[in-house]
Write a protein that holds these residues in place. Structure first.
Motif, PDB file in Angstrom:
ATOM      1  N   LYS A  58      -8.736  -6.649   1.591  1.00 46.20           N
ATOM      2  CA  LYS A  58      -9.232  -5.311   1.257  1.00 46.20           C
ATOM      3  C   LYS A  58      -8.202  -4.243   1.586  1.00 46.20           C
ATOM      4  O   LYS A  58      -7.946  -3.348   0.780  1.00 46.20           O
ATOM      5  CB  LYS A  58     -10.537  -5.043   2.009  1.00 46.20           C
ATOM      6  N   ILE A  59      -7.617  -4.332   2.756  1.00 44.08           N
ATOM      7  CA  ILE A  59      -6.609  -3.348   3.149  1.00 44.08           C
ATOM      8  C   ILE A  59      -5.433  -3.390   2.178  1.00 44.08           C
ATOM      9  O   ILE A  59      -4.881  -2.356   1.790  1.00 44.08           O
ATOM     10  CB  ILE A  59      -6.128  -3.586   4.589  1.00 44.08           C
ATOM     11  N   GLY A  60      -5.070  -4.579   1.750  1.00 41.03           N
ATOM     12  CA  GLY A  60      -3.961  -4.711   0.798  1.00 41.03           C
ATOM     13  C   GLY A  60      -4.190  -3.935  -0.479  1.00 41.03           C
ATOM     14  O   GLY A  60      -3.260  -3.349  -1.046  1.00 41.03           O
ATOM     15  N   GLN A  61      -5.436  -3.916  -0.951  1.00 40.89           N
ATOM     16  CA  GLN A  61      -5.737  -3.186  -2.181  1.00 40.89           C
ATOM     17  C   GLN A  61      -5.593  -1.674  -2.015  1.00 40.89           C
ATOM     18  O   GLN A  61      -5.423  -0.944  -2.992  1.00 40.89           O
ATOM     19  CB  GLN A  61      -7.154  -3.516  -2.658  1.00 40.89           C
ATOM     20  N   LEU A  62      -5.641  -1.191  -0.796  1.00 40.29           N
ATOM     21  CA  LEU A  62      -5.538   0.245  -0.535  1.00 40.29           C
ATOM     22  C   LEU A  62      -4.092   0.720  -0.411  1.00 40.29           C
ATOM     23  O   LEU A  62      -3.859   1.922  -0.233  1.00 40.29           O
ATOM     24  CB  LEU A  62      -6.268   0.606   0.768  1.00 40.29           C
ATOM     25  N   VAL A  63      -3.149  -0.210  -0.506  1.00 37.69           N
ATOM     26  CA  VAL A  63      -1.747   0.140  -0.263  1.00 37.69           C
ATOM     27  C   VAL A  63      -0.920  -0.096  -1.519  1.00 37.69           C
ATOM     28  O   VAL A  63      -1.069  -1.115  -2.198  1.00 37.69           O
ATOM     29  CB  VAL A  63      -1.170  -0.672   0.910  1.00 37.69           C
ATOM     30  N   MET A  64      -0.075   0.857  -1.817  1.00 40.15           N
ATOM     31  CA  MET A  64       0.904   0.731  -2.893  1.00 40.15           C
ATOM     32  C   MET A  64       2.277   0.648  -2.249  1.00 40.15           C
ATOM     33  O   MET A  64       2.699   1.589  -1.567  1.00 40.15           O
ATOM     34  CB  MET A  64       0.818   1.946  -3.814  1.00 40.15           C
ATOM     35  N   GLY A 322       1.829   5.673   9.415  1.00 40.60           N
ATOM     36  CA  GLY A 322       0.626   4.923   9.761  1.00 40.60           C
ATOM     37  C   GLY A 322      -0.573   5.799  10.041  1.00 40.60           C
ATOM     38  O   GLY A 322      -1.654   5.612   9.478  1.00 40.60           O
ATOM     39  N   GLU A 323      -0.407   6.771  10.932  1.00 42.93           N
ATOM     40  CA  GLU A 323      -1.510   7.663  11.269  1.00 42.93           C
ATOM     41  C   GLU A 323      -1.978   8.441  10.045  1.00 42.93           C
ATOM     42  O   GLU A 323      -3.181   8.613   9.816  1.00 42.93           O
ATOM     43  CB  GLU A 323      -1.064   8.655  12.357  1.00 42.93           C
ATOM     44  N   ALA A 324      -1.032   8.911   9.240  1.00 44.16           N
ATOM     45  CA  ALA A 324      -1.384   9.675   8.052  1.00 44.16           C
ATOM     46  C   ALA A 324      -2.169   8.821   7.056  1.00 44.16           C
ATOM     47  O   ALA A 324      -3.082   9.317   6.384  1.00 44.16           O
ATOM     48  CB  ALA A 324      -0.125  10.224   7.393  1.00 44.16           C
ATOM     49  N   THR A 348       2.173   1.168   7.579  1.00 38.34           N
ATOM     50  CA  THR A 348       1.007   1.652   6.839  1.00 38.34           C
ATOM     51  C   THR A 348      -0.064   0.574   6.768  1.00 38.34           C
ATOM     52  O   THR A 348      -1.240   0.819   7.055  1.00 38.34           O
ATOM     53  CB  THR A 348       1.420   2.080   5.415  1.00 38.34           C
ATOM     54  N   VAL A 349       0.340  -0.636   6.378  1.00 42.07           N
ATOM     55  CA  VAL A 349      -0.609  -1.747   6.258  1.00 42.07           C
ATOM     56  C   VAL A 349      -1.239  -2.059   7.610  1.00 42.07           C
ATOM     57  O   VAL A 349      -2.470  -2.168   7.736  1.00 42.07           O
ATOM     58  CB  VAL A 349       0.084  -3.003   5.697  1.00 42.07           C
ATOM     59  N   ASP A 350      -0.417  -2.202   8.618  1.00 40.11           N
ATOM     60  CA  ASP A 350      -0.909  -2.570   9.954  1.00 40.11           C
ATOM     61  C   ASP A 350      -1.823  -1.491  10.529  1.00 40.11           C
ATOM     62  O   ASP A 350      -2.846  -1.807  11.166  1.00 40.11           O
ATOM     63  CB  ASP A 350       0.273  -2.811  10.901  1.00 40.11           C
ATOM     64  N   SER A 351      -1.482  -0.238  10.309  1.00 41.93           N
ATOM     65  CA  SER A 351      -2.295   0.857  10.854  1.00 41.93           C
ATOM     66  C   SER A 351      -3.673   0.887  10.204  1.00 41.93           C
ATOM     67  O   SER A 351      -4.686   1.102  10.887  1.00 41.93           O
ATOM     68  CB  SER A 351      -1.587   2.194  10.642  1.00 41.93           C
TER      69      SER A 351
END
Length: 589
Positions: A58-64, A322-324, A348-351
């Motif tokens: 799921k998190i992967g889908q939120l990241v470009m 990450g925080e952003a 970004t992914v880890d955060s």
């Protein structure tokens, strides 16, 4: 006769047993149970697919993510280990064949992941697929040039051409149209990327581009919400605040985005600027008041909200990638544009993953965005059509028909603002012509040679490698020396907001030779304010703040044709001064 049912039942049992035994014996240890999920996943609806996903997927889908040059292993890792759902392609040194091949490879890696969910392949394609494949794809005029034509059909055709060429190479998503209303002439980051300063014109052009993209089945993205047209700072380097009233926001800047929403646009990109009238503390990208309150709840947008690049210093210098990212998702964004270094992207992914585990992002907030993303992938039939035909891509990209339309748009965009008995030049005389330019001098001279009978000399007056172009007195002296042997002079200047003093001096001193001088702005049309005494002046709207990235020869070629007799048709899409108001433009008798 009475034994028949028992006999049939016995046969059925034997058949079922045989099928089970065959299935057990034929299962390869290399083919995990997950592969069976992969086989049926495309037949499910978005909600059911989301239900089968684990947190990491799921998190992967939120990241470009953004590929790193010559590091294919990084791309494979991001797709197969982190299940990244989208990619932003920025490389500009590829052919149509290379682009299509690489995009097919990305989809192949995605198909080999646990659920095999295809990737969104995206890019900034504001002036065509050439923004990513400059050597082969059709180069289209900038949006302000299209605005200068006042022809809505041209906006439709530009988007349609972009979509056709990009889709042929495997792209699904273009970050265009720019829906920003250009209301601040000092706005260097938007400039000629905007259709202009008139909200009504921008509305019409945005609507036409959305229709053009839709005609080819491509996702488009209006940007930069809720409007980046009034800033005087570049959010790539500075966190800017706009202080206009809420009334100005609603009357001037929001309408093009509402128009895009009404046309069914699939995506809207956020801006990294603080809109003081809505949220005086956080930039739009990180503001729930802007993304959820204004965009979702008030304007009713149900599509994908994607952030602008999160390594832009307006964000990274103040919060960190990450925080952003966590803040943006909680504000209402669906996809985080994670670019920069490998560590920035992985942060970004880890955060996001850790925030979900720690309860800093709710599961319902994640599921809402993932379901929206998967819905668009299903609607675009990406599960069934993952790959593109490479031979077909090379045929479509940069086709003759596309170039002809682009050239016509450019021709109708050239805006003649001043002409004191200078133009048009006679192409049939043996008079020599000096081309002096701060950029692309020899390329422009080649065009002049095609239309002019006399000798053509070129001189590159500026050789800056950075973002700003200026001219030294030494270069001006060299240009003046060249001018001694020329019969007429064409000087090309460039600025993204205010023209540099060296360029002003160049034009004025060439004008002082007493020879016929024509000045042509390659970027912002305001250059004439720096040298108001020039005899003739045309605007091309050809180059934005990143002038060195992709030249727009169709625009300066069109300007050359106007100088040598083609009738100018463009009208100013912005106000320069009281002498050169919105809608102004001369033509030849």
């Amino acid at each position: 006769m009475k034994k028949k049912p028992f006999f049939l039942m016995a046969i059925a049992v034997v058949i079922v047993a045989a099928v089970v035994i065959y299935a057990l014996n034929s299962s390869s240890p290399q083919e995990p149970i997950a592969r069976k999920e992969h086989d049926i996943i495309s037949n499910l609806n978005a909600k059911d697919i989301v239900a089968k996903m684990n947190d990491k997927e799921k998190i992967g889908q939120l990241v470009m993510y953004t590929p790193l040059r010559n590091q294919e292993s990084f791309s494979k890792e991001m797709i197969q280990e982190y299940y990244i759902g989208s990619v932003l392609l920025n490389d500009q040194k590829v052919s149509a064949k290379e682009a299509a091949t690489f995009n097919n490879q990305l989809q192949q890696w995605a198909s080999e992941s646990r659920l095999g969910i295809p990737m969104f392949i995206t890019g900034d394609l504001e002036y065509g697929a050439a923004q990513r494949v400059p050597g082969e794809a059709t180069v289209l005029p900038r949006q302000m040039a299209i605005g200068a034509t006042q022809n809505v059909e041209y906006a439709y055709q530009a988007a349609k051409i972009t979509a056709a060429e990009a889709k042929a190479m495997g792209f699904h998503w273009s970050y265009s149209p720019v829906a920003d209303v250009y209301s601040n002439p000092l706005n260097s980051v938007i400039g000629v990327r905007s259709f202009g300063e008139d909200t009504k014109l921008v509305n019409e052009m945005v609507a036409a581009e959305v229709k053009g993209y839709k005609s080819e089945g491509m996702i488009s993205s209006a940007k930069h919400f809720p409007g980046h047209g009034d800033t005087s700072f570049d959010s790539h380097t500075t966190l800017a605040t706009v202080t206009y009233s809420e009334d100005v926001l609603r009357k001037v800047h929001l309408p093009p985005f509402k128009t895009a929403i009404d046309q069914g646009i699939e995506s809207i990109m956020t801006s990294h600027i603080i809109i003081q009238a809505i949220d005086p503390e956080l930039p739009a990208t990180l503001s729930k008041k802007v993304l959820t309150g204004l965009l979702r709840d008030e304007l009713g947008f149900q599509g994908i909200i994607v952030t602008d690049a999160m390594v832009m210093e307006a964000i990274s210098n103040n919060w960190g990638a990450g925080e952003a990212a966590v803040m943006a998702i909680n504000a209402g964004a669906d996809i985080i544009m994670a670019n920069g270094s490998a560590s920035d992207q992985l942060d970004t992914v880890d955060s996001l993953y850790q925030a979900l585990q720690d309860g800093k992002i709710t599961r319902s907030r994640i599921d809402e965005s993932v379901e929206r993303i998967i819905t668009y992938k299903l609607e675009n039939k990406m599960f069934d059509h993952r790959f593109v035909d490479i031979d077909h891509a090379t045929m479509v990209v940069g086709s003759k028909d596309h170039w002809e339309i682009s050239e016509q748009i450019a021709q109708d965009s050239i805006t003649l603002l001043k002409n004191v008995n200078v133009l048009p030049f006679d192409p049939q005389t043996n008079e020599s012509t000096l081309i002096v330019s701060v950029a692309y001098a020899e390329q422009i001279a080649e065009t002049v040679r095609k239309v002019s009978k006399g000798e053509v000399i070129s001189y590159q007056a500026a050789r800056a490698t950075g973002e700003k172009l200026d001219v030294s007195q030494e270069s001006i002296d060299a240009a003046l020396e060249q001018a001694q042997s020329a019969d007429r002079i064409i000087v090309f200047t460039y600025s993204d907001s205010q023209i540099a003093q060296g360029q002003i001096d160049l034009v004025n001193q060439l004008q002082g030779t007493g020879k016929p001088v024509v000045a042509v702005s390659l970027g912002n049309p305001n250059d004439i304010l720096g040298y108001p005494g020039v005899s003739a002046y045309l605007a091309t709207y050809a180059l934005d703040t990143w002038y060195w990235m992709t030249p727009i020869p169709v625009s300066w070629d069109a300007a050359v044709r106007v100088i040598f007799g083609a009738n100018p048709k463009g009208k100013l899409p912005v106000t320069i001064s009281s002498a050169y108001p919105l809608g102004f433009g001369l033509s030849y008798p």
